[in-house]
Design a protein around this motif. Structure first.
Motif, PDB file in Angstrom:
ATOM      1  N   VAL A  26      -6.004  -7.570 -19.795  1.00  0.00           N
ATOM      2  CA  VAL A  26      -4.561  -7.390 -19.642  1.00  0.00           C
ATOM      3  C   VAL A  26      -3.913  -8.717 -20.014  1.00  0.00           C
ATOM      4  CG1 VAL A  26      -2.711  -6.855 -18.024  1.00  0.00           C
ATOM      5  CG2 VAL A  26      -4.926  -5.719 -17.807  1.00  0.00           C
ATOM      6  N   THR A  27      -3.188  -8.730 -21.129  1.00  0.00           N
ATOM      7  CA  THR A  27      -2.617  -9.982 -21.625  1.00  0.00           C
ATOM      8  C   THR A  27      -1.306 -10.352 -20.943  1.00  0.00           C
ATOM      9  OG1 THR A  27      -1.570  -8.784 -23.428  1.00  0.00           O
ATOM     10  CG2 THR A  27      -3.708  -9.792 -23.880  1.00  0.00           C
ATOM     11  N   SER A  28      -0.535  -9.372 -20.528  1.00  0.00           N
ATOM     12  CA  SER A  28       0.752  -9.640 -19.883  1.00  0.00           C
ATOM     13  C   SER A  28       0.890  -8.785 -18.626  1.00  0.00           C
ATOM     14  CB  SER A  28       1.909  -9.322 -20.830  1.00  0.00           C
ATOM     15  OG  SER A  28       1.831 -10.099 -21.983  1.00  0.00           O
ATOM     16  N   PRO A  29       0.283  -9.220 -17.517  1.00  0.00           N
ATOM     17  CA  PRO A  29       0.389  -8.415 -16.293  1.00  0.00           C
ATOM     18  C   PRO A  29       1.824  -8.393 -15.780  1.00  0.00           C
ATOM     19  CG  PRO A  29      -0.683 -10.498 -15.825  1.00  0.00           C
ATOM     20  CD  PRO A  29      -0.484 -10.436 -17.310  1.00  0.00           C
ATOM     21  N   VAL A  30       2.211  -7.280 -15.184  1.00  0.00           N
ATOM     22  CA  VAL A  30       3.545  -7.115 -14.611  1.00  0.00           C
ATOM     23  C   VAL A  30       3.405  -7.190 -13.094  1.00  0.00           C
ATOM     24  CG1 VAL A  30       5.495  -5.542 -14.341  1.00  0.00           C
ATOM     25  CG2 VAL A  30       4.300  -5.685 -16.528  1.00  0.00           C
ATOM     26  N   LEU A  31       4.149  -8.109 -12.498  1.00  0.00           N
ATOM     27  CA  LEU A  31       4.101  -8.289 -11.057  1.00  0.00           C
ATOM     28  C   LEU A  31       5.035  -7.289 -10.393  1.00  0.00           C
ATOM     29  CD1 LEU A  31       3.271  -9.941  -8.546  1.00  0.00           C
ATOM     30  CD2 LEU A  31       5.242 -11.401  -9.021  1.00  0.00           C
ATOM     31  N   LYS A  32       4.497  -6.498  -9.483  1.00  0.00           N
ATOM     32  CA  LYS A  32       5.312  -5.567  -8.713  1.00  0.00           C
ATOM     33  C   LYS A  32       5.027  -5.804  -7.242  1.00  0.00           C
ATOM     34  CE  LYS A  32       5.877  -1.802 -11.947  1.00  0.00           C
ATOM     35  NZ  LYS A  32       5.789  -0.361 -12.137  1.00  0.00           N
ATOM     36  N   ARG A  33       6.086  -5.851  -6.484  1.00  0.00           N
ATOM     37  CA  ARG A  33       5.951  -6.034  -5.043  1.00  0.00           C
ATOM     38  C   ARG A  33       6.406  -4.765  -4.349  1.00  0.00           C
ATOM     39  NH1 ARG A  33       9.008 -11.074  -6.302  1.00  0.00           N
ATOM     40  NH2 ARG A  33       7.466 -12.709  -6.469  1.00  0.00           N
ATOM     41  N   HIS A  34       5.821  -4.527  -3.193  1.00  0.00           N
ATOM     42  CA  HIS A  34       6.220  -3.392  -2.370  1.00  0.00           C
ATOM     43  C   HIS A  34       6.643  -3.946  -1.021  1.00  0.00           C
ATOM     44  CE1 HIS A  34       4.534  -0.475  -5.183  1.00  0.00           C
ATOM     45  NE2 HIS A  34       3.586  -1.361  -5.362  1.00  0.00           N
ATOM     46  N   LEU A  35       7.816  -3.533  -0.572  1.00  0.00           N
ATOM     47  CA  LEU A  35       8.311  -3.996   0.713  1.00  0.00           C
ATOM     48  C   LEU A  35       9.019  -2.841   1.399  1.00  0.00           C
ATOM     49  CD1 LEU A  35       8.673  -6.414   2.629  1.00  0.00           C
ATOM     50  CD2 LEU A  35      10.782  -6.950   1.412  1.00  0.00           C
ATOM     51  N   GLN A  36       8.586  -2.571   2.615  1.00  0.00           N
ATOM     52  CA  GLN A  36       9.208  -1.527   3.417  1.00  0.00           C
ATOM     53  C   GLN A  36       9.880  -2.181   4.615  1.00  0.00           C
ATOM     54  OE1 GLN A  36       6.374   1.443   4.566  1.00  0.00           O
ATOM     55  NE2 GLN A  36       5.667   1.757   2.499  1.00  0.00           N
ATOM     56  N   VAL A  37      11.046  -1.679   4.942  1.00  0.00           N
ATOM     57  CA  VAL A  37      11.807  -2.187   6.071  1.00  0.00           C
ATOM     58  C   VAL A  37      11.999  -1.039   7.051  1.00  0.00           C
ATOM     59  CG1 VAL A  37      13.992  -3.235   6.762  1.00  0.00           C
ATOM     60  CG2 VAL A  37      13.013  -3.784   4.535  1.00  0.00           C
ATOM     61  N   PHE A  38      11.772  -1.308   8.317  1.00  0.00           N
ATOM     62  CA  PHE A  38      11.975  -0.300   9.350  1.00  0.00           C
ATOM     63  C   PHE A  38      13.230  -0.650  10.139  1.00  0.00           C
ATOM     64  CE2 PHE A  38       7.531  -0.132   8.352  1.00  0.00           C
ATOM     65  CZ  PHE A  38       7.273   1.223   8.319  1.00  0.00           C
ATOM     66  N   LEU A  39      14.101   0.328  10.300  1.00  0.00           N
ATOM     67  CA  LEU A  39      15.372   0.125  10.984  1.00  0.00           C
ATOM     68  C   LEU A  39      15.471   1.043  12.188  1.00  0.00           C
ATOM     69  CD1 LEU A  39      17.597   0.352   7.784  1.00  0.00           C
ATOM     70  CD2 LEU A  39      16.709  -1.729   8.825  1.00  0.00           C
ATOM     71  N   ASP A  40      16.117   0.556  13.223  1.00  0.00           N
ATOM     72  CA  ASP A  40      16.429   1.398  14.375  1.00  0.00           C
ATOM     73  C   ASP A  40      17.840   1.923  14.202  1.00  0.00           C
ATOM     74  OD1 ASP A  40      14.013   1.050  15.770  1.00  0.00           O
ATOM     75  OD2 ASP A  40      14.689  -0.904  16.488  1.00  0.00           O
ATOM     76  N   CYS A  41      18.055   3.138  14.632  1.00  0.00           N
ATOM     77  CA  CYS A  41      19.365   3.767  14.514  1.00  0.00           C
ATOM     78  C   CYS A  41      19.958   3.893  15.918  1.00  0.00           C
ATOM     79  CB  CYS A  41      19.211   5.136  13.850  1.00  0.00           C
ATOM     80  SG  CYS A  41      20.754   5.972  13.542  1.00  0.00           S
ATOM     81  N   ARG A  42      21.022   3.138  16.191  1.00  0.00           N
ATOM     82  CA  ARG A  42      21.613   3.125  17.537  1.00  0.00           C
ATOM     83  C   ARG A  42      22.163   4.478  17.951  1.00  0.00           C
ATOM     84  NH1 ARG A  42      24.723  -2.574  16.946  1.00  0.00           N
ATOM     85  NH2 ARG A  42      22.870  -3.879  17.091  1.00  0.00           N
ATOM     86  N   SER A  43      22.717   5.223  16.999  1.00  0.00           N
ATOM     87  CA  SER A  43      23.292   6.522  17.352  1.00  0.00           C
ATOM     88  C   SER A  43      22.212   7.579  17.593  1.00  0.00           C
ATOM     89  CB  SER A  43      24.254   6.988  16.261  1.00  0.00           C
ATOM     90  OG  SER A  43      23.564   7.174  15.042  1.00  0.00           O
ATOM     91  N   ARG A  44      21.008   7.316  17.136  1.00  0.00           N
ATOM     92  CA  ARG A  44      19.876   8.223  17.356  1.00  0.00           C
ATOM     93  C   ARG A  44      18.663   7.385  17.761  1.00  0.00           C
ATOM     94  NH1 ARG A  44      20.214  13.416  15.380  1.00  0.00           N
ATOM     95  NH2 ARG A  44      22.090  13.872  14.230  1.00  0.00           N
ATOM     96  N   PRO A  45      18.575   7.024  19.040  1.00  0.00           N
ATOM     97  CA  PRO A  45      17.512   6.120  19.485  1.00  0.00           C
ATOM     98  C   PRO A  45      16.094   6.666  19.283  1.00  0.00           C
ATOM     99  CG  PRO A  45      18.893   6.821  21.335  1.00  0.00           C
ATOM    100  CD  PRO A  45      19.480   7.400  20.095  1.00  0.00           C
ATOM    101  N   GLN A  46      15.946   7.966  19.144  1.00  0.00           N
ATOM    102  CA  GLN A  46      14.622   8.546  18.938  1.00  0.00           C
ATOM    103  C   GLN A  46      14.188   8.470  17.471  1.00  0.00           C
ATOM    104  OE1 GLN A  46      17.399  10.218  19.466  1.00  0.00           O
ATOM    105  NE2 GLN A  46      17.458  12.049  18.200  1.00  0.00           N
ATOM    106  N   CYS A  47      15.080   8.029  16.600  1.00  0.00           N
ATOM    107  CA  CYS A  47      14.783   7.965  15.163  1.00  0.00           C
ATOM    108  C   CYS A  47      14.506   6.535  14.716  1.00  0.00           C
ATOM    109  CB  CYS A  47      15.964   8.503  14.350  1.00  0.00           C
ATOM    110  SG  CYS A  47      16.283  10.242  14.606  1.00  0.00           S
ATOM    111  N   ARG A  48      13.668   6.432  13.725  1.00  0.00           N
ATOM    112  CA  ARG A  48      13.390   5.155  13.080  1.00  0.00           C
ATOM    113  C   ARG A  48      13.473   5.395  11.578  1.00  0.00           C
ATOM    114  NH1 ARG A  48       7.930   2.120  14.422  1.00  0.00           N
ATOM    115  NH2 ARG A  48       7.969   0.745  12.657  1.00  0.00           N
ATOM    116  N   VAL A  49      14.150   4.533  10.878  1.00  0.00           N
ATOM    117  CA  VAL A  49      14.374   4.707   9.447  1.00  0.00           C
ATOM    118  C   VAL A  49      13.468   3.751   8.681  1.00  0.00           C
ATOM    119  CG1 VAL A  49      16.081   4.564   7.595  1.00  0.00           C
ATOM    120  CG2 VAL A  49      16.769   5.367   9.866  1.00  0.00           C
ATOM    121  N   LYS A  50      12.754   4.287   7.680  1.00  0.00           N
ATOM    122  CA  LYS A  50      11.917   3.463   6.813  1.00  0.00           C
ATOM    123  C   LYS A  50      12.566   3.421   5.437  1.00  0.00           C
ATOM    124  CE  LYS A  50       8.029   5.075   5.086  1.00  0.00           C
ATOM    125  NZ  LYS A  50       6.621   5.471   4.908  1.00  0.00           N
TER     126      LYS A  50
END
Length: 92
Positions: A26-50
């Motif tokens: 591979v002469t020109s590799p492409v850098l890819k990153r993966h990042l997931q963020v988890f958020l809490d939802c105040r209006s729905r405390p039983q839910c978590r957003v990814k």
């Protein structure tokens, strides 16, 4: 390349990259990153957003967070804003 995304660096070829499965160089590799963020939802405390961030959002977030060795500390990105995000919301 076969598209598996598993690159290996070959010291015998001056650090050139090759595919871990098909061994093609591979002469020109492409850098890819993966990042997931988890958020809490105040209006729905039983839910978590990814949220899976896009490459441009990840680059923006990490632009000034790299350490001297090129690694990233979690505390350097906690609480940072990335601006408006386009996203798809799915309930699971």
């Amino acid at each position: 390349m076969c598209g598996n995304g598993r690159l290996e660096q070959r010291p015998e070829d001056r650090g050139a990259f090759s595919c871990g499965d098909c061994s093609r160089v591979v002469t020109s590799p492409v850098l890819k990153r993966h990042l997931q963020v988890f958020l809490d939802c105040r209006s729905r405390p039983q839910c978590r957003v990814k949220v899976k961030l896009l490459q441009r959002s990840i680059s923006s977030l990490l632009r000034f967070a790299a350490g001297e060795d090129g690694s990233y500390e979690v505390k350097s990105v906690l609480g940072k804003e990335v601006g408006l995000l386009n996203c798809f919301v799915q309930s699971v």
